[in-house]
Design an enzyme around this catalytic site. Sequence first.
Site, mmCIF file in Angstrom:
data_model
loop_
_atom_site.group_PDB
_atom_site.id
_atom_site.type_symbol
_atom_site.label_atom_id
_atom_site.label_comp_id
_atom_site.label_asym_id
_atom_site.label_seq_id
_atom_site.Cartn_x
_atom_site.Cartn_y
_atom_site.Cartn_z
ATOM 1 N N ARG A 59 19.648 -10.975 -92.445
ATOM 2 C CA ARG A 59 20.567 -10.997 -91.283
ATOM 3 C C ARG A 59 19.871 -10.281 -90.127
ATOM 4 O O ARG A 59 20.005 -9.073 -89.908
ATOM 5 C CB ARG A 59 21.868 -10.296 -91.637
ATOM 6 C CG ARG A 59 22.881 -10.242 -90.480
ATOM 7 C CD ARG A 59 23.415 -11.582 -90.096
ATOM 8 N NE ARG A 59 24.125 -12.217 -91.217
ATOM 9 C CZ ARG A 59 24.330 -13.524 -91.319
ATOM 10 N NH1 ARG A 59 23.849 -14.329 -90.387
ATOM 11 N NH2 ARG A 59 24.968 -14.035 -92.351
ATOM 12 N N GLN A 84 23.133 -23.948 -96.601
ATOM 13 C CA GLN A 84 23.186 -23.881 -95.134
ATOM 14 C C GLN A 84 21.845 -23.372 -94.614
ATOM 15 O O GLN A 84 21.275 -22.419 -95.163
ATOM 16 C CB GLN A 84 24.301 -22.903 -94.728
ATOM 17 C CG GLN A 84 24.135 -22.342 -93.333
ATOM 18 C CD GLN A 84 25.420 -22.312 -92.529
ATOM 19 O OE1 GLN A 84 26.110 -23.325 -92.442
ATOM 20 N NE2 GLN A 84 25.688 -21.161 -91.968
ATOM 21 N N ARG A 89 14.064 -20.011 -95.508
ATOM 22 C CA ARG A 89 14.371 -18.586 -95.225
ATOM 23 C C ARG A 89 14.714 -17.802 -96.486
ATOM 24 O O ARG A 89 14.812 -16.576 -96.435
ATOM 25 C CB ARG A 89 15.491 -18.472 -94.197
ATOM 26 C CG ARG A 89 16.842 -18.996 -94.688
ATOM 27 C CD ARG A 89 17.943 -18.736 -93.669
ATOM 28 N NE ARG A 89 19.254 -19.167 -94.171
ATOM 29 C CZ ARG A 89 20.403 -18.815 -93.633
ATOM 30 N NH1 ARG A 89 20.417 -18.038 -92.549
ATOM 31 N NH2 ARG A 89 21.551 -19.228 -94.147
ATOM 32 N N HIS A 167 15.556 -18.855 -86.087
ATOM 33 C CA HIS A 167 16.870 -18.248 -85.859
ATOM 34 C C HIS A 167 16.716 -16.815 -85.319
ATOM 35 O O HIS A 167 17.139 -15.850 -85.977
ATOM 36 C CB HIS A 167 17.647 -18.253 -87.191
ATOM 37 C CG HIS A 167 19.130 -18.183 -87.041
ATOM 38 N ND1 HIS A 167 19.769 -17.073 -86.564
ATOM 39 C CD2 HIS A 167 20.096 -19.089 -87.291
ATOM 40 C CE1 HIS A 167 21.069 -17.295 -86.546
ATOM 41 N NE2 HIS A 167 21.298 -18.510 -86.981
ATOM 42 N N ASP A 212 28.674 -20.319 -79.775
ATOM 43 C CA ASP A 212 27.852 -20.997 -80.798
ATOM 44 C C ASP A 212 27.577 -22.401 -80.263
ATOM 45 O O ASP A 212 28.325 -23.336 -80.484
ATOM 46 C CB ASP A 212 28.613 -21.067 -82.121
ATOM 47 C CG ASP A 212 27.692 -21.487 -83.271
ATOM 48 O OD1 ASP A 212 28.132 -21.408 -84.433
ATOM 49 O OD2 ASP A 212 26.534 -21.881 -82.994
ATOM 50 N N GLU A 272 17.805 -19.497 -80.227
ATOM 51 C CA GLU A 272 17.127 -20.112 -81.371
ATOM 52 C C GLU A 272 16.512 -21.453 -80.972
ATOM 53 O O GLU A 272 17.227 -22.438 -80.762
ATOM 54 C CB GLU A 272 18.139 -20.321 -82.498
ATOM 55 C CG GLU A 272 19.016 -19.114 -82.784
ATOM 56 C CD GLU A 272 20.272 -19.471 -83.564
ATOM 57 O OE1 GLU A 272 20.351 -20.573 -84.128
ATOM 58 O OE2 GLU A 272 21.194 -18.636 -83.600
#
Length: 298
Positions: A59, A84, A89, A167, A212, A272
């Site tokens: 995170r 997702q 990652r 990200h 978002d 991103e």
Amino acid sequence: VDIEGTGSSSKVIARLPSGESVEVLLFGATVTSWKSNGGTTENLWLSEKAALDGSKAVRGGIPVVFPVFGPPPKSGHVTSSLPQHGFARTSRWEFLGKSAAEDAAGSNSVKLDFGLSSSELTEEARKAWPLDFALVYSVTLSKESLMTVVNVRNEGQQSFEFQFLLHTYLRIQDISKVAINGLLGVAYTDKVLNATEHKQSDSSVKITGEVDRVYASIPQDTTSVVEDGKPRFDVVRDNLKDTVVWNPWIEKAKAMGDFAPDEDYKHMVCVEVGAVNGWQTLDKGDVFEGGQTIKSLL
Ligand code: TA6
């Protein structure tokens, strides 16, 4: 260049003689720290509760999103059973080595290379995406910038489709003083407003609540973050046409168990870069290269 730790929490740290540094976890090839100004300015946000032991996606920092962005499509694409944001990652990458270089201005830079190929995937990921590929991810630290670029090679006998995104969690002082510029007139999908289509009508994007948005096919390559009227970051895209702007705001920040402290939504903004609006098709034997250069202007 030091390699610290062993096993799933091992990371590579590189420093320039002038003190700038970058840290990359082998887990996800996740950049977790990038310091400029002689190593005194941390440019990335990392949650105090980020899992750094390989137990889940980090995170913060710069998670690498591949081969799908967001929740996998329900049907049609081969990626429908991936997690997702895909498996890159949360995979263990290999450190391929470092090379020192001098940039145009003659100042030092150091490049770290990381690799992930289909044969190194977990059984589960391999089953979800049974295609032969090889990724090489390069992280280049210079005095005022960090460049992160991926090379995707199709090593199979059939073409495949993928999405890719970096990200990036940028660290900022105060979200109420941030303006994101370079998106005027660009079409975007607003995932807070039920994924409806909009057009950016103001020259600056201000964050006054959960944001978002997937900005698609942006004409010019630089998205700028201005803080308190002063230029803070330039995020320059290389062969990637889209950019997501995300801030979870109060409720979503609280709802994420690994987002801490809760009020840190005030100290981060995600810009991103990616190819996420639709799918990139890569023919067998072909290579795709794309990435970003983030310039710290502080
Ligand atoms: O990039 C924005 C986004 O797609 C948001 O919708 C939110 O889901 C965020 O990524 C974080 O996703 P994660 O899977 O890391 O919790």
